[in-house]
Enzyme design. Structure first.
Site, PDB file in Angstrom:
ATOM      1  N   SER A  86      94.599 -12.245 -52.265  1.00 59.18           N
ATOM      2  CA  SER A  86      93.517 -13.258 -52.279  1.00 59.18           C
ATOM      3  C   SER A  86      93.083 -13.581 -50.848  1.00 59.18           C
ATOM      4  O   SER A  86      91.968 -14.016 -50.606  1.00 59.18           O
ATOM      5  CB  SER A  86      94.015 -14.540 -52.959  1.00 59.18           C
ATOM      6  OG  SER A  86      95.067 -15.109 -52.182  1.00 59.18           O
ATOM      7  N   LYS A  99     104.162 -27.837 -48.446  1.00 55.98           N
ATOM      8  CA  LYS A  99     105.287 -27.267 -47.690  1.00 55.98           C
ATOM      9  C   LYS A  99     106.467 -28.252 -47.693  1.00 55.98           C
ATOM     10  O   LYS A  99     107.617 -27.877 -47.903  1.00 55.98           O
ATOM     11  CB  LYS A  99     104.864 -26.957 -46.251  1.00 55.98           C
ATOM     12  CG  LYS A  99     103.853 -25.829 -46.108  1.00 55.98           C
ATOM     13  CD  LYS A  99     104.414 -24.506 -46.571  1.00 55.98           C
ATOM     14  CE  LYS A  99     103.461 -23.353 -46.296  1.00 55.98           C
ATOM     15  NZ  LYS A  99     103.983 -22.046 -46.755  1.00 55.98           N
ATOM     16  N   SER A 126     106.159 -24.913 -42.192  1.00 59.46           N
ATOM     17  CA  SER A 126     105.169 -25.090 -41.132  1.00 59.46           C
ATOM     18  C   SER A 126     105.420 -26.378 -40.373  1.00 59.46           C
ATOM     19  O   SER A 126     105.911 -27.351 -40.940  1.00 59.46           O
ATOM     20  CB  SER A 126     103.763 -25.127 -41.762  1.00 59.46           C
ATOM     21  OG  SER A 126     102.817 -25.633 -40.837  1.00 59.46           O
ATOM     22  N   GLY A 142      99.746 -10.206 -45.678  1.00 59.13           N
ATOM     23  CA  GLY A 142      99.058 -11.214 -44.849  1.00 59.13           C
ATOM     24  C   GLY A 142      99.325 -11.026 -43.370  1.00 59.13           C
ATOM     25  O   GLY A 142     100.010 -10.080 -42.955  1.00 59.13           O
ATOM     26  N   ASN A 196      91.052 -21.451 -37.230  1.00 58.91           N
ATOM     27  CA  ASN A 196      91.979 -21.614 -36.104  1.00 58.91           C
ATOM     28  C   ASN A 196      91.381 -21.146 -34.776  1.00 58.91           C
ATOM     29  O   ASN A 196      90.489 -20.298 -34.734  1.00 58.91           O
ATOM     30  CB  ASN A 196      93.289 -20.850 -36.390  1.00 58.91           C
ATOM     31  CG  ASN A 196      94.013 -21.393 -37.610  1.00 58.91           C
ATOM     32  OD1 ASN A 196      94.431 -20.649 -38.461  1.00 58.91           O
ATOM     33  ND2 ASN A 196      94.170 -22.714 -37.688  1.00 58.91           N
ATOM     34  N   TYR A 234      97.968 -29.434 -47.966  1.00 56.62           N
ATOM     35  CA  TYR A 234      98.668 -28.183 -47.591  1.00 56.62           C
ATOM     36  C   TYR A 234     100.050 -28.509 -47.029  1.00 56.62           C
ATOM     37  O   TYR A 234     101.061 -27.982 -47.487  1.00 56.62           O
ATOM     38  CB  TYR A 234      97.852 -27.390 -46.557  1.00 56.62           C
ATOM     39  CG  TYR A 234      98.698 -26.405 -45.801  1.00 56.62           C
ATOM     40  CD1 TYR A 234      99.050 -26.634 -44.476  1.00 56.62           C
ATOM     41  CD2 TYR A 234      99.188 -25.269 -46.436  1.00 56.62           C
ATOM     42  CE1 TYR A 234      99.864 -25.762 -43.800  1.00 56.62           C
ATOM     43  CE2 TYR A 234     100.008 -24.388 -45.762  1.00 56.62           C
ATOM     44  CZ  TYR A 234     100.345 -24.645 -44.441  1.00 56.62           C
ATOM     45  OH  TYR A 234     101.162 -23.774 -43.765  1.00 56.62           O
ATOM     46  N   ASP A 242     100.488 -11.811 -58.811  1.00 53.96           N
ATOM     47  CA  ASP A 242     100.442 -13.229 -58.448  1.00 53.96           C
ATOM     48  C   ASP A 242     101.745 -13.886 -58.903  1.00 53.96           C
ATOM     49  O   ASP A 242     102.232 -13.598 -60.001  1.00 53.96           O
ATOM     50  CB  ASP A 242      99.245 -13.893 -59.162  1.00 53.96           C
ATOM     51  CG  ASP A 242      98.926 -15.255 -58.569  1.00 53.96           C
ATOM     52  OD1 ASP A 242      97.794 -15.470 -58.128  1.00 53.96           O
ATOM     53  OD2 ASP A 242      99.872 -16.082 -58.513  1.00 53.96           O
ATOM     54  N   ILE A 276     101.130 -12.991 -41.137  1.00 54.16           N
ATOM     55  CA  ILE A 276     102.558 -13.104 -40.824  1.00 54.16           C
ATOM     56  C   ILE A 276     103.327 -12.030 -41.602  1.00 54.16           C
ATOM     57  O   ILE A 276     104.235 -11.375 -41.077  1.00 54.16           O
ATOM     58  CB  ILE A 276     103.107 -14.504 -41.202  1.00 54.16           C
ATOM     59  CG1 ILE A 276     102.197 -15.630 -40.718  1.00 54.16           C
ATOM     60  CG2 ILE A 276     104.544 -14.666 -40.699  1.00 54.16           C
ATOM     61  CD1 ILE A 276     102.014 -15.770 -39.247  1.00 54.16           C
ATOM     62  N   ASP A 323     101.884  -9.086 -53.440  1.00 54.37           N
ATOM     63  CA  ASP A 323     100.762  -9.820 -52.847  1.00 54.37           C
ATOM     64  C   ASP A 323      99.596  -9.830 -53.844  1.00 54.37           C
ATOM     65  O   ASP A 323      99.356  -8.853 -54.537  1.00 54.37           O
ATOM     66  CB  ASP A 323     100.319  -9.128 -51.526  1.00 54.37           C
ATOM     67  CG  ASP A 323      99.596 -10.087 -50.583  1.00 54.37           C
ATOM     68  OD1 ASP A 323     100.053 -10.269 -49.439  1.00 54.37           O
ATOM     69  OD2 ASP A 323      98.588 -10.687 -51.029  1.00 54.37           O
TER      70      ASP A 323
HETATM   71  C1  WQD Z   1      94.495 -25.597 -32.360  1.00 50.99           C
HETATM   72  C2  WQD Z   1      93.771 -26.449 -31.328  1.00 50.99           C
HETATM   73  C3  WQD Z   1      92.078 -27.849 -32.287  1.00 50.99           C
HETATM   74  C4  WQD Z   1      89.505 -24.500 -33.550  1.00 50.99           C
HETATM   75  C5  WQD Z   1      96.729 -25.223 -37.916  1.00 50.99           C
HETATM   76  C6  WQD Z   1      97.302 -25.810 -39.163  1.00 50.99           C
HETATM   77  C7  WQD Z   1      98.780 -25.585 -39.207  1.00 50.99           C
HETATM   78  C8  WQD Z   1      99.103 -24.118 -38.999  1.00 50.99           C
HETATM   79  C9  WQD Z   1      98.466 -23.576 -37.738  1.00 50.99           C
HETATM   80  C10 WQD Z   1      99.541 -23.146 -41.163  1.00 50.99           C
HETATM   81  C11 WQD Z   1      93.518 -27.876 -31.807  1.00 50.99           C
HETATM   82  C12 WQD Z   1      91.451 -26.809 -31.351  1.00 50.99           C
HETATM   83  C13 WQD Z   1      90.546 -25.247 -33.029  1.00 50.99           C
HETATM   84  C14 WQD Z   1      88.220 -24.595 -32.963  1.00 50.99           C
HETATM   85  C15 WQD Z   1      89.086 -26.159 -31.346  1.00 50.99           C
HETATM   86  N1  WQD Z   1      98.684 -23.365 -40.129  1.00 50.99           N
HETATM   87  N2  WQD Z   1      90.338 -26.059 -31.941  1.00 50.99           N
HETATM   88  N3  WQD Z   1      88.060 -25.423 -31.870  1.00 50.99           N
HETATM   89  O1  WQD Z   1      95.228 -27.274 -36.207  1.00 50.99           O
HETATM   90  O2  WQD Z   1      97.102 -26.880 -34.533  1.00 50.99           O
HETATM   91  O3  WQD Z   1      97.257 -25.897 -36.802  1.00 50.99           O
HETATM   92  O4  WQD Z   1      97.048 -23.853 -37.835  1.00 50.99           O
HETATM   93  O5  WQD Z   1     100.708 -23.398 -41.238  1.00 50.99           O
HETATM   94  O6  WQD Z   1      99.234 -25.996 -40.465  1.00 50.99           O
HETATM   95  O7  WQD Z   1      97.091 -27.211 -39.105  1.00 50.99           O
HETATM   96  O8  WQD Z   1      95.617 -24.980 -35.203  1.00 50.99           O
HETATM   97  O9  WQD Z   1      94.142 -23.275 -34.255  1.00 50.99           O
HETATM   98  O10 WQD Z   1      93.169 -24.962 -35.905  1.00 50.99           O
HETATM   99  O11 WQD Z   1      93.783 -25.715 -33.606  1.00 50.99           O
HETATM  100  O12 WQD Z   1      88.912 -26.901 -30.363  1.00 50.99           O
HETATM  101  O13 WQD Z   1      87.215 -23.950 -33.400  1.00 50.99           O
HETATM  102  O14 WQD Z   1      92.483 -25.883 -31.090  1.00 50.99           O
HETATM  103  O15 WQD Z   1      91.439 -29.129 -32.138  1.00 50.99           O
HETATM  104  O16 WQD Z   1      93.639 -28.741 -30.691  1.00 50.99           O
HETATM  105  P1  WQD Z   1      96.260 -26.383 -35.647  1.00 50.99           P
HETATM  106  P2  WQD Z   1      94.111 -24.674 -34.794  1.00 50.99           P
END
Ligand code: WQD
Length: 344
Positions: free
Chosen positions: A34, A152, A124, A10, A198, A148, A58, A12, A31
């Site tokens: 998936s 954790k 997380s 993955g 993200n 999710y 798995d 990370i 791994d």
């Molecule tokens: C970051 C900022 C959004 C997308 C998530 C998971 C967390 C971890 C990391 C696993 C926020 C804004 C985002 C977009 C936007 N994952 N945004 N437009 O939500 O902080 O964390 O990923 O462990 O568990 O919750 O990360 O990158 O989704 O958002 O404006 O298309 O960017 O509102 O402020 P997040 P993110």
């Protein structure tokens, strides 16, 4: 040490494999591919010049898991395998509970059977839920607000109970903030399936022209420019944090925030990426995304004191390294693997 890395193919995982090999450890990767691709592991070998055993398996397959432990004498496990999309976890919670929790139970039971009691677990910052006490310290009460995050949090609880029952365990719970960036070689990086959830991968796909524009989820938050603020952490710094946690020798169980302690807003990330890539990132502003916190950033002091770890890469490197990966791999690993030898 000989380390089993679950989820090693993955985002990370591949970066962690590179740092483990560079630190002189031997690894075995398990791994189920998936949400990852074998090409990432081929490139781990290309970057490090080292080979290692890979099991396409798995964690829910007890028989296969037993075979992996029977065939290898592990000193430790770094457990990264897991489903991690917050939105998806709301729609298919049972899949998340079975995959993340049951998979971890089978893994830890197998570790116990084979006398492997050193574990680094990929947790997380999402376990902190919607806390507004910033910066976040490890003693902040856990209050995950989605399936999710609850997997954790439950796994952390499970591991505390395992330790209470047998104090010879050595367990590190690493609470990641927002991992971004890519290895400086541009050979490995974030390779999301479908449309990225993200921010950073979405921005980089807009920059490369794969996506038309970014939607900024809300600009009415109580922050400097009204957009969400997060603690973005370079994935290589994060990977090095796993090596530091692995090499901590004392028995016990403890949690560590892996973040920079600095927060950046969405608009700041857009501007930084435009500067690093020389590309314009068009965006529109929509309503807030359900479940989003306004602000989330770490107090990383404990990891510094106890693990001797702190992040060293800043926002410029995060953006430059992401852009190099994206530019070199516009269609991710799948395309590259097909082009290289014609097979997916
Ligand atoms: C970051 C900022 C959004 C997308 C998530 C998971 C967390 C971890 C990391 C696993 C926020 C804004 C985002 C977009 C936007 N994952 N945004 N437009 O939500 O902080 O964390 O990923 O462990 O568990 O919750 O990360 O990158 O989704 O958002 O404006 O298309 O960017 O509102 O402020 P997040 P993110």
């Amino acid at each position: 040490m000989m380390i089993l890395v679950t989820g090693g193919a993955g985002y990370i995982g591949s970066h962690t494999c590179v740092e483990l090999l560079n630190a002189g450890h031997e690894i075995v990767v398990l791994d189920n591919f998936s949400n990852s691709h074998p090409e990432a592991l081929r490139r781990v070998s290309e970057i490090t010049g080292k080979q290692f055993t890979i099991y396409h398996a798995d964690l829910l397959n007890k028989e296969k898991l037993n075979e992996v432990f029977a065939k290898n004498k592990f000193d430790a496990v770094i457990h990264l395998a897991g489903l991690k999309a917050v939105g998806e976890s709301v729609t298919v919670p049972l899949r998340y509970y079975e995959n993340n929790i049951t998979g971890t139970i089978y893994l830890v039971a197998m570790m116990k059977k084979y006398q492997v009691r050193r574990l680094v677990f990929s947790s997380s910052a999402t376990v902190y839920g919607m806390t507004n006490k910033m910066p976040i310290t490890e003693d902040t009460p856990l209050s995950a607000v989605n399936p999710y995050g609850r997997t954790k949090q439950m796994i952390e609880t499970l591991l505390h109970d395992v330790y209470q029952a047998d104090k010879t365990w050595n367990i590190a719970l690493l609470r990641y903030f927002n991992p971004v960036g890519a290895h400086e070689s541009g050979l490995i990086g974030e390779n999301p399936n479908g449309i990225p959830n993200n921010l950073m991968p979405y921005i980089s796909q807009v920059a490369i022209g794969k996506l038309k524009k970014l939607t900024v989820f809300g600009n009415d938050y109580p922050t400097k420019d009204g957009t969400g603020l997060r603690d973005y952490l370079h994935v290589v710094d994060l990977a090095k944090g796993h090596v530091k946690a692995l090499e901590k020798d004392e028995n016990g169980i403890d949690a560590y925030n892996l973040g920079t302690g600095t927060g950046y807003s969405v608009l700041e990330m857009i501007a930084a990426f435009e500067k690093a890539s020389g590309q314009n990132i068009p965006f529109t502003v929509s309503n807030r995304r359900a479940g989003d916190a306004a602000v989330c950033y770490a107090n990383p002091v404990k990891a510094g004191i106890v693990l001797g770890w702190q992040a060293s890469r800043g926002i410029v490197e995060m953006c430059e390294d992401t852009w190099r990966w994206q530019r070199n791999n516009p269609s991710g690993y799948e395309e590259a693997a097909k082009n290289r030898d014609g097979t997916p």
